[in-house]
Design a protein around this motif. Structure first.
Motif, PDB file in Angstrom:
ATOM      1  N   THR A 114      63.093  76.628  74.879  1.00 22.46           N
ATOM      2  CA  THR A 114      63.746  75.586  75.688  1.00 22.46           C
ATOM      3  C   THR A 114      65.047  75.188  74.998  1.00 22.46           C
ATOM      4  OG1 THR A 114      62.451  73.974  74.482  1.00 22.46           O
ATOM      5  CG2 THR A 114      61.683  74.549  76.684  1.00 22.46           C
ATOM      6  N   THR A 115      65.878  76.179  74.701  1.00 21.64           N
ATOM      7  CA  THR A 115      67.091  75.910  73.914  1.00 21.64           C
ATOM      8  C   THR A 115      67.962  74.837  74.577  1.00 21.64           C
ATOM      9  OG1 THR A 115      68.129  77.754  74.978  1.00 21.64           O
ATOM     10  CG2 THR A 115      67.299  78.145  72.758  1.00 21.64           C
ATOM     11  N   GLY A 116      68.641  74.117  73.757  1.00 21.32           N
ATOM     12  CA  GLY A 116      69.507  73.043  74.229  1.00 21.32           C
ATOM     13  C   GLY A 116      69.877  72.242  73.010  1.00 21.32           C
ATOM     14  N   LYS A 117      70.212  70.982  73.225  1.00 16.36           N
ATOM     15  CA  LYS A 117      70.590  70.145  72.088  1.00 16.36           C
ATOM     16  C   LYS A 117      69.345  69.741  71.317  1.00 16.36           C
ATOM     17  CE  LYS A 117      74.470  67.292  71.346  1.00 16.36           C
ATOM     18  NZ  LYS A 117      74.944  66.070  71.156  1.00 16.36           N
ATOM     19  N   VAL A 118      69.425  69.775  69.989  1.00 15.42           N
ATOM     20  CA  VAL A 118      68.265  69.390  69.196  1.00 15.42           C
ATOM     21  C   VAL A 118      68.011  67.893  69.389  1.00 15.42           C
ATOM     22  CG1 VAL A 118      69.489  68.911  67.037  1.00 15.42           C
ATOM     23  CG2 VAL A 118      67.157  69.706  66.958  1.00 15.42           C
ATOM     24  N   THR A 119      66.756  67.544  69.667  1.00 13.47           N
ATOM     25  CA  THR A 119      66.466  66.121  69.860  1.00 13.47           C
ATOM     26  C   THR A 119      65.806  65.585  68.597  1.00 13.47           C
ATOM     27  OG1 THR A 119      64.266  66.536  70.720  1.00 13.47           O
ATOM     28  CG2 THR A 119      66.047  66.449  72.336  1.00 13.47           C
ATOM     29  N   PRO A 120      66.046  64.299  68.274  1.00  8.00           N
ATOM     30  CA  PRO A 120      65.394  63.743  67.088  1.00  8.00           C
ATOM     31  C   PRO A 120      63.878  63.802  67.214  1.00  8.00           C
ATOM     32  CG  PRO A 120      66.969  62.180  68.046  1.00  8.00           C
ATOM     33  CD  PRO A 120      66.929  63.353  68.957  1.00  8.00           C
ATOM     34  N   GLU A 121      63.357  63.731  68.440  1.00  6.34           N
ATOM     35  CA  GLU A 121      61.899  63.792  68.624  1.00  6.34           C
ATOM     36  C   GLU A 121      61.350  65.154  68.195  1.00  6.34           C
ATOM     37  OE1 GLU A 121      63.943  62.640  70.897  1.00  6.34           O
ATOM     38  OE2 GLU A 121      63.302  60.594  71.337  1.00  6.34           O
ATOM     39  N   SER A 122      62.106  66.225  68.539  1.00  5.12           N
ATOM     40  CA  SER A 122      61.585  67.546  68.179  1.00  5.12           C
ATOM     41  C   SER A 122      61.698  67.766  66.668  1.00  5.12           C
ATOM     42  CB  SER A 122      62.283  68.654  68.963  1.00  5.12           C
ATOM     43  OG  SER A 122      63.672  68.610  68.722  1.00  5.12           O
ATOM     44  N   VAL A 123      62.716  67.164  66.049  1.00  7.72           N
ATOM     45  CA  VAL A 123      62.795  67.264  64.586  1.00  7.72           C
ATOM     46  C   VAL A 123      61.597  66.526  63.976  1.00  7.72           C
ATOM     47  CG1 VAL A 123      64.164  66.664  62.546  1.00  7.72           C
ATOM     48  CG2 VAL A 123      65.311  67.494  64.585  1.00  7.72           C
ATOM     49  N   ASP A 124      61.325  65.321  64.472  1.00  4.01           N
ATOM     50  CA  ASP A 124      60.186  64.539  63.967  1.00  4.01           C
ATOM     51  C   ASP A 124      58.866  65.303  64.075  1.00  4.01           C
ATOM     52  OD1 ASP A 124      61.273  62.276  62.980  1.00  4.01           O
ATOM     53  OD2 ASP A 124      60.705  60.953  64.639  1.00  4.01           O
ATOM     54  N   ALA A 125      58.739  66.077  65.146  1.00  2.00           N
ATOM     55  CA  ALA A 125      57.468  66.777  65.374  1.00  2.00           C
ATOM     56  C   ALA A 125      57.261  67.909  64.382  1.00  2.00           C
ATOM     57  CB  ALA A 125      57.444  67.326  66.799  1.00  2.00           C
ATOM     58  N   THR A 126      58.344  68.315  63.689  1.00  5.99           N
ATOM     59  CA  THR A 126      58.206  69.495  62.840  1.00  5.99           C
ATOM     60  C   THR A 126      58.433  69.242  61.343  1.00  5.99           C
ATOM     61  OG1 THR A 126      60.508  69.994  63.393  1.00  5.99           O
ATOM     62  CG2 THR A 126      58.838  71.175  64.627  1.00  5.99           C
ATOM     63  N   ILE A 127      59.076  68.133  60.965  1.00  6.16           N
ATOM     64  CA  ILE A 127      59.485  68.067  59.546  1.00  6.16           C
ATOM     65  C   ILE A 127      58.438  67.494  58.611  1.00  6.16           C
ATOM     66  CG2 ILE A 127      61.984  68.115  59.863  1.00  6.16           C
ATOM     67  CD1 ILE A 127      62.057  65.143  59.540  1.00  6.16           C
ATOM     68  N   GLY A 128      57.301  67.061  59.135  1.00  5.77           N
ATOM     69  CA  GLY A 128      56.286  66.488  58.246  1.00  5.77           C
ATOM     70  C   GLY A 128      55.442  67.524  57.518  1.00  5.77           C
ATOM     71  N   LYS A 205      52.257  60.344  69.111  1.00  2.54           N
ATOM     72  CA  LYS A 205      53.488  61.137  68.966  1.00  2.54           C
ATOM     73  C   LYS A 205      53.952  61.087  67.508  1.00  2.54           C
ATOM     74  CE  LYS A 205      57.625  59.932  70.659  1.00  2.54           C
ATOM     75  NZ  LYS A 205      58.585  59.436  71.606  1.00  2.54           N
ATOM     76  N   PRO A 206      54.230  62.254  66.878  1.00  2.00           N
ATOM     77  CA  PRO A 206      54.611  62.229  65.460  1.00  2.00           C
ATOM     78  C   PRO A 206      55.957  61.527  65.232  1.00  2.00           C
ATOM     79  CG  PRO A 206      54.334  64.493  66.262  1.00  2.00           C
ATOM     80  CD  PRO A 206      54.196  63.602  67.443  1.00  2.00           C
ATOM     81  N   THR A 207      56.021  60.764  64.147  1.00  2.00           N
ATOM     82  CA  THR A 207      57.275  60.070  63.802  1.00  2.00           C
ATOM     83  C   THR A 207      57.528  60.233  62.294  1.00  2.00           C
ATOM     84  OG1 THR A 207      55.995  58.053  63.455  1.00  2.00           O
ATOM     85  CG2 THR A 207      57.119  58.270  65.575  1.00  2.00           C
ATOM     86  N   THR A 208      58.732  59.892  61.882  1.00  2.00           N
ATOM     87  CA  THR A 208      59.024  59.857  60.445  1.00  2.00           C
ATOM     88  C   THR A 208      59.721  58.537  60.104  1.00  2.00           C
ATOM     89  OG1 THR A 208      61.107  61.032  60.833  1.00  2.00           O
ATOM     90  CG2 THR A 208      59.215  62.363  60.175  1.00  2.00           C
ATOM     91  N   LEU A 209      59.624  58.162  58.820  1.00  2.00           N
ATOM     92  CA  LEU A 209      60.072  56.820  58.415  1.00  2.00           C
ATOM     93  C   LEU A 209      61.491  56.797  57.850  1.00  2.00           C
ATOM     94  CD1 LEU A 209      56.783  55.630  56.611  1.00  2.00           C
ATOM     95  CD2 LEU A 209      57.345  55.615  59.051  1.00  2.00           C
ATOM     96  N   GLY A 210      62.272  57.824  58.131  1.00  2.00           N
ATOM     97  CA  GLY A 210      63.629  57.900  57.554  1.00  2.00           C
ATOM     98  C   GLY A 210      63.571  58.712  56.271  1.00  2.00           C
ATOM     99  N   ARG A 211      64.726  59.298  55.888  1.00  2.00           N
ATOM    100  CA  ARG A 211      64.746  60.121  54.680  1.00  2.00           C
ATOM    101  C   ARG A 211      64.338  59.271  53.479  1.00  2.00           C
ATOM    102  NH1 ARG A 211      66.903  65.175  54.950  1.00  2.00           N
ATOM    103  NH2 ARG A 211      65.502  65.399  53.159  1.00  2.00           N
ATOM    104  N   GLY A 212      63.588  59.889  52.593  1.00  2.00           N
ATOM    105  CA  GLY A 212      63.057  59.152  51.449  1.00  2.00           C
ATOM    106  C   GLY A 212      61.870  58.283  51.832  1.00  2.00           C
ATOM    107  N   GLY A 213      61.300  58.533  53.028  1.00  2.00           N
ATOM    108  CA  GLY A 213      60.295  57.622  53.597  1.00  2.00           C
ATOM    109  C   GLY A 213      58.957  57.566  52.883  1.00  2.00           C
ATOM    110  N   SER A 214      58.699  58.469  51.944  1.00  2.00           N
ATOM    111  CA  SER A 214      57.394  58.417  51.258  1.00  2.00           C
ATOM    112  C   SER A 214      57.245  57.136  50.433  1.00  2.00           C
ATOM    113  CB  SER A 214      57.224  59.620  50.332  1.00  2.00           C
ATOM    114  OG  SER A 214      57.391  60.794  51.056  1.00  2.00           O
ATOM    115  N   ASP A 215      58.362  56.625  49.934  1.00  2.00           N
ATOM    116  CA  ASP A 215      58.305  55.330  49.221  1.00  2.00           C
ATOM    117  C   ASP A 215      57.767  54.242  50.156  1.00  2.00           C
ATOM    118  OD1 ASP A 215      59.726  56.565  47.119  1.00  2.00           O
ATOM    119  OD2 ASP A 215      61.651  55.967  47.974  1.00  2.00           O
TER     120      ASP A 215
END
Ligand code: ADP
Ligand code: ASP
Ligand code: MG
Length: 468
Positions: A114-128, A205-215
């Motif tokens: 489903t190529t197109g613009k990268v969405t922050p939601e799709s990044v969140d779903a994969t970077i954990g 829905k997967p989320t992330t807490l911002g870079r450095g978020g493990s602190d």
């Protein structure tokens, strides 16, 4: 019940030596506390790789994301091959790593289709996945050394809002999840190794807490389980008078108040996540920052007492920022218009306005982009700002430039009448574009041109060293 939450940063778990240190720290602290909870970050550089892979997938570049996943696999397998693990643990870990990375390939493939613009939601779903891999490796190492330990994914623990890339945990909902999924493990004397950085909305829905978020994960868990202390293990000796990568004679600060630590993090000391202090301050939970390679050193204690009464300059931080400026001519739009029409329109913009200044002939507004937005954010936000300014007929006269915020940190800075004078005197040959004394009473921030940032930092750090 004495409970310690310890977070291990990506900078200090990526090698066999570092993991051996982690093991010896955990074995030692196990004897001192009733319960331990560990929080794991991804190995250094892994999250950057995953973000790049998500972008490549979204552009349909199959070879690119496959190469990144293959490199991640090689790196994690090489690490576990060097660890003193038995055959069963190693084989199970091997299978876990393969399964997690195989799932990633599936996700990327879906994104590529489903190529197109990268969405922050799709990044969140994969970077954990970096945190999931690291938590499993640490838990296996602990089990191999006769500790009862399990890896736990915080998608079932940390409940957040749905702000992509920068979510905020909901403490009440998180408490309920923790009561169900974490406390029973502690009651059975198991040491959970939980993934930092990631969470999920109430709908899963997967989320992330911002870079450095493990602190931030460590801080939220600490509050929810009523921890006695939180320790952040990293690759420097504690909170220091400046980033030791920039200032060779930076020194460890033995104690800080919550306000001072929060201001340091906010104004650029990326050793701590910018929003992690708030929950700890409310509950008065002490926080320590320690060097994983020098566990015998005391590091920095951040607490209610801290050093609120002292009248010394504690630290100097810096953080890159952006300024928009204009000459006030007849077609001029005032700053609130620029803010309303241009700044709030920046997609997923994590921008804080720090200082704005107007005179009869010029206007300037300075924006800080928090460390949690990641190091690329300044570049992408600048492009978006420029595009928005150009697109709006009301804001054509405005231009964007890169600037640096340099901040002096000290408790009660407003009450120490000579501090501003001393700083300005010291910087008499530097062009200061704007200046503000923070509302927290703990910071004095100067805006300088990028070319002057190093000199400003170094001159101001001399004041810290000389202020005792
Ligand atoms: P981790 O992987 O452990 O989370 P980070 O890279 O996020 O580590 O944070 C640690 C880094 O923070 C240090 O290596 C140091 O360069 C940087 N840093 C910036 N300012 C400071 C400061 N005032 N004191 C200590 N470290 C700082
Ligand atoms: N791995 C995440 C990052 O690189 C979170 C963290 O390191 O705390 O931002
Ligand atoms: Mg960090």
């Amino acid at each position: 019940m004495n409970t310690l939450v310890m977070k291990f940063g990506g900078s200090s778990i990526g090698t066999t030596d570092a993991l051996t240190q982690v093991l010896s720290i955990v074995l030692h602290e196990r004897e001192q506390w009733d319960c331990l909870v560990l929080v794991a970050s991804a190995l250094e550089g892994v999250t950057d790789g995953l973000i790049e892979a998500a972008h490549l997938a979204q552009m349909g570049q199959q070879r690119g994301y496959r190469r990144i996943v293959a490199n991640l696999r090689t790196r994690h397998l090489a690490l576990i091959d060097e660890l003193p693990l038995g055959t069963t643990e190693r084989a199970a870990l091997h299978a876990d790593i393969d399964r997690l990375l195989f799932d990633m390939l599936d996700l990327y493939q879906g994104m590529a289709q489903t190529t197109g613009k990268v969405t922050p939601e799709s990044v969140d779903a994969t970077i954990g996945v970096g945190e999931k891999l690291a938590a499993r490796i640490i838990a296996a190492l602990l089990r191999q050394n006769n500790l009862r330990s399990v890896a736990l994914d915080t998608t079932s623990l940390i409940v957040t809002d749905d702000v992509p890339g920068n979510a905020t945990p909901n403490i009440a909902l998180t408490r309920t999840q923790i009561a169900q999924n974490l406390l029973p493990l502690l009651e059975r004397s198991i040491v959970p190794v939980v993934t930092g950085f990631i969470g999920a909305t109430p709908n899963g829905k997967p989320t992330t807490l911002g870079r450095g978020g493990s602190d931030y994960t460590a801080s939220v868990l600490g509050v929810c389980i009523n921890a006695t202390e939180i320790w952040i293990w990293t690759d420097v000796d504690g909170m220091m008078t400046a980033d030791p990568r920039d200032i060779a004679d930076a020194r460890v600060i033995p104690s800080l108040s919550y306000e001072e630590a929060a201001e340091m993090a906010y104004f650029g000391a990326r050793v701590l996540h910018t929003r992690m202090i708030g929950p700890l301050r409310d509950d008065k939970i002490p926080l320590r920052v320690k060097n994983v390679y020098k566990p015998q050193q005391i590091g920095t204690l951040i607490s209610d007492g801290g050093s609120a009464r002292s009248h010394t300059l504690k630290a100097i931080t810096y953080i890159p920022g952006l300024a928009v400026e204009a000459k006030r001519t007849s077609e001029y739009s005032p700053i609130p218009v620029v803010y309303d029409k241009v700044v709030v329109a920046v997609p997923n913009g994590q921008i804080d306005i720090i200082i704005s200044a107007q005179s009869a002939t010029h206007s300037l507004a300075c924006f800080l982009i928090p460390t949690t937005a990641g190091s690329d954010a300044i570049h992408t936000i600048r492009l978006a700002l420029e595009e928005n300014l150009q697109a709006n007929p009301l804001t054509q006269g405005w231009t964007v430039k890169n600037i640096t915020f340099v901040t002096a940190i000290s408790a009660n800075i407003d009450n120490w009448a000579t501090i501003t004078a001393t700083v300005l005197q010291r910087l008499k040959n530097i062009r200061i574009l704007a200046l503000s004394q923070g509302p927290s009473n703990s910071s004095l921030t100067l805006v300088v041109e990028n070319k002057d940032s190093e000199e400003t930092l170094s001159l101001m750090h001399d004041l810290v060293i000389n202020s005792g």
